[in-house]
Design an enzyme around this catalytic site. Structure first.
Site, mmCIF file in Angstrom:
data_model
loop_
_atom_site.group_PDB
_atom_site.id
_atom_site.type_symbol
_atom_site.label_atom_id
_atom_site.label_comp_id
_atom_site.label_asym_id
_atom_site.label_seq_id
_atom_site.Cartn_x
_atom_site.Cartn_y
_atom_site.Cartn_z
ATOM 1 N N TYR A 87 -11.119 -8.274 -0.838
ATOM 2 C CA TYR A 87 -10.873 -7.878 -2.125
ATOM 3 C C TYR A 87 -10.712 -9.101 -2.807
ATOM 4 O O TYR A 87 -10.028 -9.243 -4.139
ATOM 5 C CB TYR A 87 -9.234 -7.382 -2.101
ATOM 6 C CG TYR A 87 -9.040 -6.305 -1.236
ATOM 7 C CD1 TYR A 87 -9.661 -4.834 -1.225
ATOM 8 C CD2 TYR A 87 -8.082 -6.136 -0.411
ATOM 9 C CE1 TYR A 87 -9.468 -3.843 -0.718
ATOM 10 C CE2 TYR A 87 -7.487 -4.888 0.384
ATOM 11 C CZ TYR A 87 -8.375 -3.903 0.028
ATOM 12 O OH TYR A 87 -8.024 -2.847 1.069
ATOM 13 N N GLU B 207 5.337 7.342 -2.561
ATOM 14 C CA GLU B 207 4.628 6.805 -1.280
ATOM 15 C C GLU B 207 4.254 5.324 -1.250
ATOM 16 O O GLU B 207 3.270 4.882 -1.418
ATOM 17 C CB GLU B 207 3.300 7.440 -1.121
ATOM 18 C CG GLU B 207 3.280 9.100 -1.376
ATOM 19 C CD GLU B 207 1.930 9.661 -1.542
ATOM 20 O OE1 GLU B 207 1.146 9.178 -1.581
ATOM 21 O OE2 GLU B 207 2.168 11.005 -1.070
ATOM 22 N N PRO B 208 5.377 4.636 -1.351
ATOM 23 C CA PRO B 208 5.263 3.052 -1.454
ATOM 24 C C PRO B 208 4.493 2.468 -0.215
ATOM 25 O O PRO B 208 5.096 2.875 0.870
ATOM 26 C CB PRO B 208 6.512 2.545 -1.492
ATOM 27 C CG PRO B 208 7.398 3.381 -1.299
ATOM 28 C CD PRO B 208 6.859 4.657 -1.233
ATOM 29 N N ARG C 156 2.388 -1.147 0.072
ATOM 30 C CA ARG C 156 2.475 -2.519 -0.038
ATOM 31 C C ARG C 156 3.951 -3.273 -0.465
ATOM 32 O O ARG C 156 4.380 -4.130 0.267
ATOM 33 C CB ARG C 156 1.650 -2.998 -1.134
ATOM 34 C CG ARG C 156 1.255 -4.455 -1.306
ATOM 35 C CD ARG C 156 0.437 -4.529 -2.668
ATOM 36 N NE ARG C 156 -0.501 -3.867 -2.804
ATOM 37 C CZ ARG C 156 -1.693 -4.105 -2.256
ATOM 38 N NH1 ARG C 156 -2.214 -5.387 -1.659
ATOM 39 N NH2 ARG C 156 -3.062 -3.520 -2.305
ATOM 40 N N CYS D 239 -18.913 -16.699 11.979
ATOM 41 C CA CYS D 239 -19.878 -17.096 11.350
ATOM 42 C C CYS D 239 -20.346 -16.188 10.315
ATOM 43 O O CYS D 239 -21.205 -15.527 10.285
ATOM 44 C CB CYS D 239 -20.972 -16.972 12.508
ATOM 45 S SG CYS D 239 -20.444 -18.091 14.091
ATOM 46 N N GLU D 240 -19.612 -16.409 9.295
ATOM 47 C CA GLU D 240 -19.891 -15.680 7.855
ATOM 48 C C GLU D 240 -19.085 -16.565 6.566
ATOM 49 O O GLU D 240 -17.924 -17.014 6.829
ATOM 50 C CB GLU D 240 -18.944 -14.488 7.701
ATOM 51 C CG GLU D 240 -19.150 -13.588 8.958
ATOM 52 C CD GLU D 240 -20.050 -12.210 8.369
ATOM 53 O OE1 GLU D 240 -20.361 -12.089 7.034
ATOM 54 O OE2 GLU D 240 -20.395 -11.088 9.046
HETATM 55 C C1 LIG Z 1 -2.625 3.601 -0.364
HETATM 56 C C2 LIG Z 1 -1.697 4.666 -0.616
HETATM 57 C C3 LIG Z 1 -0.406 4.445 -1.112
HETATM 58 C C4 LIG Z 1 0.091 3.398 -0.829
HETATM 59 O O1 LIG Z 1 -0.325 2.331 -1.714
HETATM 60 P P1 LIG Z 1 0.501 0.896 -2.130
HETATM 61 O O2 LIG Z 1 -0.289 0.529 -3.101
HETATM 62 O O3 LIG Z 1 0.320 0.284 -0.688
HETATM 63 O O4 LIG Z 1 1.799 1.282 -2.609
HETATM 64 C C5 LIG Z 1 0.045 5.722 -1.540
HETATM 65 N N1 LIG Z 1 -0.255 6.916 -1.521
HETATM 66 C C6 LIG Z 1 -1.654 7.210 -1.265
HETATM 67 C C7 LIG Z 1 -2.375 8.697 -1.130
HETATM 68 C C8 LIG Z 1 -2.431 6.065 -0.773
HETATM 69 O O5 LIG Z 1 -3.625 6.286 -0.482
#
Ligand SMILES: *Cc1c(COP(=O)(O)O)cnc(C)c1O
Length: 438
Positions: free
Chosen positions: A328, A283-284, A286, A354-355
């Site tokens: 972050y 599940e990439p 980023r 304004c922060e």
């Molecule tokens: C956010 C998330 C990702 C993706 O994370 P990246 O750091 O963007 O690769 C994958 N799986 C789950 C369950 C997430 O919450």
């Protein structure tokens, strides 16, 4: 690698000049590169599918389900879907967008700690690949929702492997005190309990330990534990057909050590959890989107404080457009769009909100800039536009997708009239608000 480079004295996205885009579309604006999105997906998918140990018993390649919370623009999704990429979703809205962008239901994973009954029902009726269940109450509700629909819900249980990692405490998800997933012990007992249920199909287990992970060690540790739990479930007579290994591999933001390469990640993964006879999911988020996008902004003016001598580069982009530095403490490389000269100065780069938190960086050595110049926030394709808001009644920044020498606005900037039309004044004020005079 990405497709943002200087040509003819200006930063380009593929073959499109960012100066011209900024002049035509206006600033601030997000710009995404199709070629970079495609490249990142394909490099990742190919590295994994070329490992025999990561192919399923039916010789299927791993499912690469792009975590679309990183960037859920329809143009971005359609670009990835056309490459065969799946989607990891966290809401009904994301499932709907993935389907509309052309991701087949059987490549959609539904994650998240708080899916509602209605969202689960929607996912089941659409026949998505699996739900990633994150707690006992959620599994109980899933069983009930599936029973009401007279369906069988394919799910995996997200185990919190007790290995926390990530670039910042707010993006670490695998620690024992984080809200994500459950302990292995509880997961294994839930799994066994679901095995005989007429409306539940336990398919396997999942983990995701954090984001912006640069080092393979914590991932390897988590994956090795996952292997152990697969083996334990099987030893208990349960079938395990799927293993979801989450996202989290970091990207270069150019202020810290380089992240592990995709090739090394694939090698590590094959060694740690290969040959388990399961279908693998990744599940990439980023990794695919971050370096495929930039935020372009114009310098409103340069303000030098007489007392401290600090130089403030005041931009027309703000924390409502790019929240990561405020949220972050994230670093973004900030480059002039015009090819820079050699002279540098130290700037605090800030937005107009304004922060005090509306500060992108402090005391950064940068090429000398003046009012009207353009800057590019690099690596802003992930967790950028999606976190945008209209705080301070600033219209959402538009998004542009580039392909070779072509470009298209994939989310227009709303006009002020459109913004105000979304907030109707109550009818009791019609025809016009009566303003007290006394
Ligand atoms: C956010 C998330 C990702 C993706 O994370 P990246 O750091 O963007 O690769 C994958 N799986 C789950 C369950 C997430 O919450």
């Amino acid at each position: 690698m990405n497709h943002f480079d200087y040509h003819d004295d200006a930063l380009n996205c593929e073959q499109v000049s960012l100066t011209e885009l900024a002049d035509t579309v206006g600033t601030p604006l997000y710009v995404y590169s199709s070629a970079t999105l495609e490249r990142h997906y394909n490099v990742f998918a190919d590295a994994l599918s070329s490992k025999p140990g990561l192919r399923s018993p039916r010789d299927e390649a791993p499912l690469v389900a792009y975590a679309m919370k990183a960037n859920s623009n329809m143009g971005v999704l359609a670009t990835l879907a056309a490459q065969g990429c799946g989607a990891d979703t966290v809401s009904e809205g994301e499932i709907r967008k993935a389907l509309k962008a052309g991701v087949p239901a059987n490549r959609i994973v539904f994650s998240g700690v708080g899916k509602t009954d209605a969202e689960m029902a929607f996912a089941l009726k659409d026949g998505i690949y699996q739900l990633n269940v994150e707690s006992r109450p959620e599994l109980e509700r899933l069983a009930r929702v599936a029973a009401e629909l007279n369906m069988v819900a394919p799910f995996v249980i997200r185990i919190n492997p007790g290995v926390g990692a990530g670039g910042h405490e707010k993006i670490t998800t695998g620690g024992a005190k984080d809200k994500f997933g459950i302990s292995a012990e509880e997961a294994l007992s839930l799994y066994a309990g679901a095995a005989g249920h007429p409306n539940l199909a336990p398919m396997g287990i999942a983990c995701h330990i954090g984001s912006q992970i640069l080092d393979l060690k914590p991932l390897q540790e988590a994956f090795t534990r996952m292997r152990g739990w697969v083996e334990q479930l099987r030893a208990n007579g349960l079938s395990v057909e799927r293993l979801d290994l989450g996202g989290g591999l970091g990207v270069p933001y150019f202020n810290q050590k380089e992240p592990a390469t995709i090739a090394d990640y694939a090698d590590m993964t094959a060694l740690a959890v290969g040959n388990l006879g399961v279908r693998y999911t990744f599940e990439p988020g980023r990794l695919i989107a971050a370096n495929a996008g930039v935020l372009i902004s114009r310098v409103i003016h340069v303000h030098e404080r007489e007392d401290s001598g600090q130089q403030f580069l005041v931009l027309d982009a703000a924390m409502n457009d790019l929240l990561r530095p405020a949220l972050y403490d994230a670093f973004h490389d900030i480059r002039p769009v015009a090819r820079p000269g050699n002279e540098t100065a130290k700037y605090d780069v800030v937005g107009p909100i304004c922060e005090t938190g509306d500060t992108f960086t402090r005391g950064r050595d940068m090429p000398v800039m003046k009012a009207g110049d353009l800057v590019a926030f690099m690596s802003a394709g992930a967790y950028g536009a999606v976190m945008g808001s209209e705080y301070n009644s600033r219209p959402l920044a538009p998004e542009v997708l580039v392909r070779d020498a072509d470009w298209s606005i994939v989310r227009p900037r709303p006009s002020y009239d459109e913004m105000m039309a979304r907030e109707p004044i109550p009818a009791w004020f019609t025809p016009a608000p009566k303003v007290k005079t006394a």
